[in-house]
Design a protein around this motif. Structure first.
Motif, PDB file in Angstrom:
ATOM      1  N   ILE A 162      36.421  34.508  37.943  1.00  0.00           N
ATOM      2  CA  ILE A 162      36.419  33.739  39.013  1.00  0.00           C
ATOM      3  C   ILE A 162      34.995  33.206  39.123  1.00  0.00           C
ATOM      4  O   ILE A 162      33.979  33.778  39.436  1.00  0.00           O
ATOM      5  N   ASN A 163      35.061  31.880  38.870  1.00  0.00           N
ATOM      6  CA  ASN A 163      33.784  30.992  38.717  1.00  0.00           C
ATOM      7  C   ASN A 163      33.406  30.249  40.102  1.00  0.00           C
ATOM      8  O   ASN A 163      33.984  30.190  41.048  1.00  0.00           O
ATOM      9  N   LYS A 177      40.310  38.935  47.456  1.00  0.00           N
ATOM     10  CA  LYS A 177      41.367  38.434  47.592  1.00  0.00           C
ATOM     11  C   LYS A 177      42.393  37.837  46.553  1.00  0.00           C
ATOM     12  O   LYS A 177      43.290  38.075  46.368  1.00  0.00           O
ATOM     13  N   ILE A 178      41.623  37.328  45.520  1.00  0.00           N
ATOM     14  CA  ILE A 178      41.998  36.625  44.460  1.00  0.00           C
ATOM     15  C   ILE A 178      42.386  37.647  43.400  1.00  0.00           C
ATOM     16  O   ILE A 178      43.516  37.675  42.821  1.00  0.00           O
ATOM     17  N   ARG A 180      43.512  40.755  44.241  1.00  0.00           N
ATOM     18  CA  ARG A 180      44.756  41.232  44.678  1.00  0.00           C
ATOM     19  C   ARG A 180      45.972  40.439  44.320  1.00  0.00           C
ATOM     20  O   ARG A 180      46.786  40.928  44.015  1.00  0.00           O
ATOM     21  N   GLU A 181      45.782  39.122  44.767  1.00  0.00           N
ATOM     22  CA  GLU A 181      46.688  38.321  44.557  1.00  0.00           C
ATOM     23  C   GLU A 181      47.355  38.095  43.175  1.00  0.00           C
ATOM     24  O   GLU A 181      48.331  38.244  42.781  1.00  0.00           O
ATOM     25  N   PHE A 182      46.073  38.176  42.300  1.00  0.00           N
ATOM     26  CA  PHE A 182      46.684  37.950  40.794  1.00  0.00           C
ATOM     27  C   PHE A 182      47.290  39.245  40.357  1.00  0.00           C
ATOM     28  O   PHE A 182      48.226  39.159  39.466  1.00  0.00           O
ATOM     29  N   THR A 183      46.731  40.602  40.728  1.00  0.00           N
ATOM     30  CA  THR A 183      47.203  41.683  40.236  1.00  0.00           C
ATOM     31  C   THR A 183      48.796  41.698  40.736  1.00  0.00           C
ATOM     32  O   THR A 183      49.543  42.256  39.843  1.00  0.00           O
ATOM     33  N   GLN A 184      49.114  41.219  41.761  1.00  0.00           N
ATOM     34  CA  GLN A 184      50.340  41.289  42.255  1.00  0.00           C
ATOM     35  C   GLN A 184      51.528  40.364  41.437  1.00  0.00           C
ATOM     36  O   GLN A 184      52.413  41.067  40.956  1.00  0.00           O
TER      37      GLN A 184
END
Ligand SMILES: Nc1nc2c(ncn2[C@@H]2O[C@H](COP(=O)(O)OP(=O)(O)O)[C@@H](O)[C@H]2O)c(=O)[nH]1
Ligand SMILES: [Mg+2]
Lengths: 437, 304
Positions: A162-163, A177-178, A180-184
């Motif tokens: 995450i840059n 947030k990013i 979580r979203e990605f893992t999902q």
């Protein structure tokens, strides 16, 4: 020539030993335009001291002449003139750097959907995929697609970087947030190993050096992770696969009866005394010797290039495969595969192409295009009927020669093939085998 | 027999070697008439070593092609002869003068001999009908090279089209060409300068002595140290000095500069490189310095 006393350099000896003994990590980078991919690679090269003075000077002076406030590290990697003019990366570029433990080969791939084929190319040999997102934008359709492609190409390790964390005040919330979203999203994919790292490519935070701006982050820096991720176990050391590449017959007096089968081990371990089967003939024999150049070696394993000798005078030629009698691929002419199409003219049923699989070449006909995969949504379009440039779909092929193949999920070497347009000679498709029969 | 690898780990240098050997064998199996472009430099010697390993105990299944500029260092030629003799290799020599006669290149008095190599090389490939030509280029050398494939397609005119390269996936190389075209093959694509030197060190590979530090008469010109010789004579206020130097590349002696160095053996050279501040090309190749895109242009024209 002047005669100078031989000065042995112990520092040089040490550096040579490091270069010789280091292991290798190949990784592919993906990100949308402006996510900071080139800057990140420039940063990795710079902070690992892989940039030379003249290269840095050239980049500094170009940055100045363009009126930038800071040195644009992206210029270190953006190579072709048309790219520099357009300011984008249009092709896979390979970069190299090393730390004391590892040498790294980066396949720097473009992010745009119209360059999917380039990303597939870069990912095909990668041990690790590095997907970059801009912290301000979070996950985009593009980043999801990059993850899908890396998973499709069976790249075993994934890093989500995450840059531009500097532009979101180093917010833990944004990171979470990013993450979580990605893992999902990743649960739908095949990603055996995932690491999510907050970074600033521009300022260097968590790239090589741990950032003081992210006290809430306890994971590794990007470089630490790249240096330590365990890749050796990704190879298949169980299922013996040796595609015969070249038959060495010296036809000299000294080596009159020499007959060696040269190739690169694609799976398993081969050693003297092993009972083997030669495909597609099905003849069996025993390994009498394994050689590397002029030396007999005890064992050969991937990805060694060796020469194998058999006890019996069986007929073996290029395109054959040496495996074990109880563990051999079934010669298959009906191939079910995922194909990434790489040329303008679409792939259609009944189309005929040349196919290259390991060291075997033949022809293939498209029997059916089962579905097209939407790489953004993972939706399968059964009505597609054809595959356009950069599209990926599930295809049934019939080949003129049997392929000695494994599912791509088991072996990336014996599970992959390329398709070649017979008229132009151009590589037009990349295939990953689901199964053969 | 050598040791058993208990952990089945292959070091990066061994992986590079295995990859290069695979490439050599693939080309020998699939191309009608390959050739190895031999410059006499360390990269092309490492190529020779890898080719030797790939086909042992058979002789190389292809000849070597050298473009004779008439401006090669003697030390380079004698090392070449020693290699050719040991391997029993066949050698094809193309000279610029013959290429001028045959009309492959035009000597307008302005073009450097180094640049005339392009036409000479292309002429030799065409005349001999070579379908694949191994080159010692590495992707770490230069930005334009970083995007070049291992199998790099050349059209009828020997030109490289960087925007229209074939995708190259896994280790599945596509060697299809049409009549009149040929393929450049770069088995050292993934090697870095340090890898090359470490390999030379490990394998004790014979390379030209001018790679090692020695005393030489030099002059400083345009920030480069050039060896004084028949073509290079001091002019203006230039001063001839004897310095301890070595060459980092061995091209045309009128264009190739040397660097000051005390490194008289491979280990010392590796030490030097491990802390080097200037890239190989940046330091010593006069012909690359014209513009940032110089290399890309010359590659398009069919340069090595
Ligand atoms: N503030 C900030 N800017 C960045 C960061 N990384 C890259 N950039 C800027 O974002 C822009 C695009 O970067 P570039 O590396 O060319 O992106 P690419 O298209 O993904 O290769 C440039 O102006 C960079 O300077 C970062 O971590 N923080
Ligand atoms: Mg970029």
């Amino acid at each position: 020539m002047a005669s100078t006393p031989q000065t042995q350099s112990s520092a040089g000896e040490e550096a040579a030993a490091v270069t010789e003994n280091a292991d290798l990590l190949r990784f592919a980078t993906a990100g949308s335009v402006d996510d900071g991919k080139s800057t990140l690679i420039g940063r990795l090269l710079l902070d690992s001291k892989s940039i030379f003075e003249d290269q840095l000077e050239a980049v500094e002076s170009t940055s100045q002449s363009k009126g930038y406030d800071y040195t644009d590290l992206a210029l270190l990697t953006d190579g072709l003139r048309s790219e520099r003019e357009q300011g984008i990366t249009i092709d896979v570029a390979y970069r190299y750097f090393a730390t004391p433990n590892r040498k790294f080969i980066i396949a720097d791939t473009p992010g745009h959907i119209q360059y999917t084929r380039n990303m597939v190319t870069g990912a095909s040999t990668a041990d690790l995929g590095l997907v970059l997102v801009d912290a301000r934008q979070g996950l985009t359709e593009q980043s999801r697609r990059h993850a899908v492609l890396l998973s499709l190409l069976r790249v075993p390790h994934l890093v989500l970087a995450i840059n531009k964390m500097d532009l979101v005040d180093w917010s833990e919330e944004v990171y979470e947030k990013i993450h979580r979203e990605f893992t999902q999203f990743a649960t739908k994919l095949n990603i055996p190993d995932l690491e999510v790292i907050p970074i600033s490519a521009l300022q260097g935070d968590n790239v090589v050096n741990r950032s003081e701006n992210t006290p809430w982050y306890s994971g590794p820096t990007l470089m630490h992770h790249l240096e330590h991720v365990h890749v050796a176990s990704d190879r298949d050391l169980v299922d013996t696969r040796f595609p015969v590449q070249y038959v060495i017959r010296p036809k000299s007096d000294q080596y009159h009866d020499f007959r060696g089968y040269a190739g690169q081990v694609a799976g398993g371990v081969l050693k003297k005394g092993d009972e083997v089967v030669v495909l597609p003939s099905g003849m069996t024999s025993t390994i009498s010797k394994v050689e590397l150049f002029d030396t007999e070696i005890a064992e050969a394993f991937p990805p060694m290039s060796v020469t194998i000798h058999l006890e019996d005078d069986v007929d073996v030629s290029r395109g054959d495969m040496i495996a074990r009698p109880k563990n051999a691929p079934k010669p298959s002419q009906d191939i079910d595969a995922m194909i990434c199409w790489m040329t303008n003219e679409p792939l259609k049923p009944r189309q005929k192409l040349a196919i290259k699989h390991t060291t075997r070449t033949g022809r293939a006909m498209v029997k059916d295009i089962q579905y097209r995969l939407d790489v953004n949504s993972l939706h399968r379009d059964q009505e597609a009927g054809e595959l356009g440039l950069n599209e990926i779909g599930r295809v049934q092929l019939r080949t003129t020669v049997p392929l000695l193949c494994d599912p791509y999920s088991k072996n990336r070497t014996t599970g992959s093939f390329i398709l070649i347009d017979e008229a132009t000679g151009v590589t037009v498709g990349a295939g990953m085998i689901n199964s053969g029969s | 027999m050598t040791n058993t690898h208990v952990d089945y780990q292959l070091s990066q240098l061994d992986q590079l070697e295995a990859e290069s050997i695979h490439i050599f064998r693939e080309v020998a199996a699939e191309f009608e008439k390959p050739v190895l472009m031999f410059s006499g430099g360390k990269d092309s010697i490492v190529m020779l070593r890898l080719a030797e390993k790939a086909f042992f105990p058979a002789k190389l299944p292809f000849p070597l092609l050298q473009v004779d500029t008439g401006l090669d260092f003697d030390e380079v030629l004698s090392t070449r002869d020693s290699w050719v003799e040991r391997l029993g290799a066949r050698m094809v020599i193309a000279t610029i003068d013959e290429a001028i006669k045959a009309g492959h290149v035009v000597d307008d008095g302005k073009t450097s001999r180094n640049r005339m190599q392009i036409g000479t090389l292309l002429g030799a490939i065409e005349e001999n009908g070579f379908t694949a030509a191994f080159g010692g280029g590495r992707r770490d050398e230069e930005k334009a090279r970083a995007k070049e494939r291992v199998y790099s397609h050349r059209d009828d005119f020997g030109q490289w089209d960087p925007k229209n390269q074939r995708p190259e996936l896994w280790s599945l190389y596509n060697g299809r060409i049409h009549a009149g075209e040929h393929m450049r093959i770069f088995p050292l694509s993934n090697w870095t300068e340090l890898d090359i030197w470490s390999y030379i060190h490990r394998e004790q590979i014979e390379i030209p002595s001018i790679y090692f530090a020695h005393e030489r008469e030099v002059i400083e010109r345009d920030g480069m140290l050039l060896s004084v010789g028949p073509e290079i004579q001091p002019k203006g206020g230039e001063k001839v000095e004897t310095r301890m130097v070595r060459f980092r590349t061995v091209g045309d002696r009128t264009q190739t500069g040397c660097v000051e160095s005390e490194a008289t053996d491979t280990a010392s050279i590796i030490e030097e490189i491990a802390v080097a501040r200037v890239t190989e090309r940046g330091a010593t190749r006069g012909d690359d310095r014209f513009s940032e895109a110089a290399m890309e242009d010359r590659k398009k024209e069919g340069y090595f």
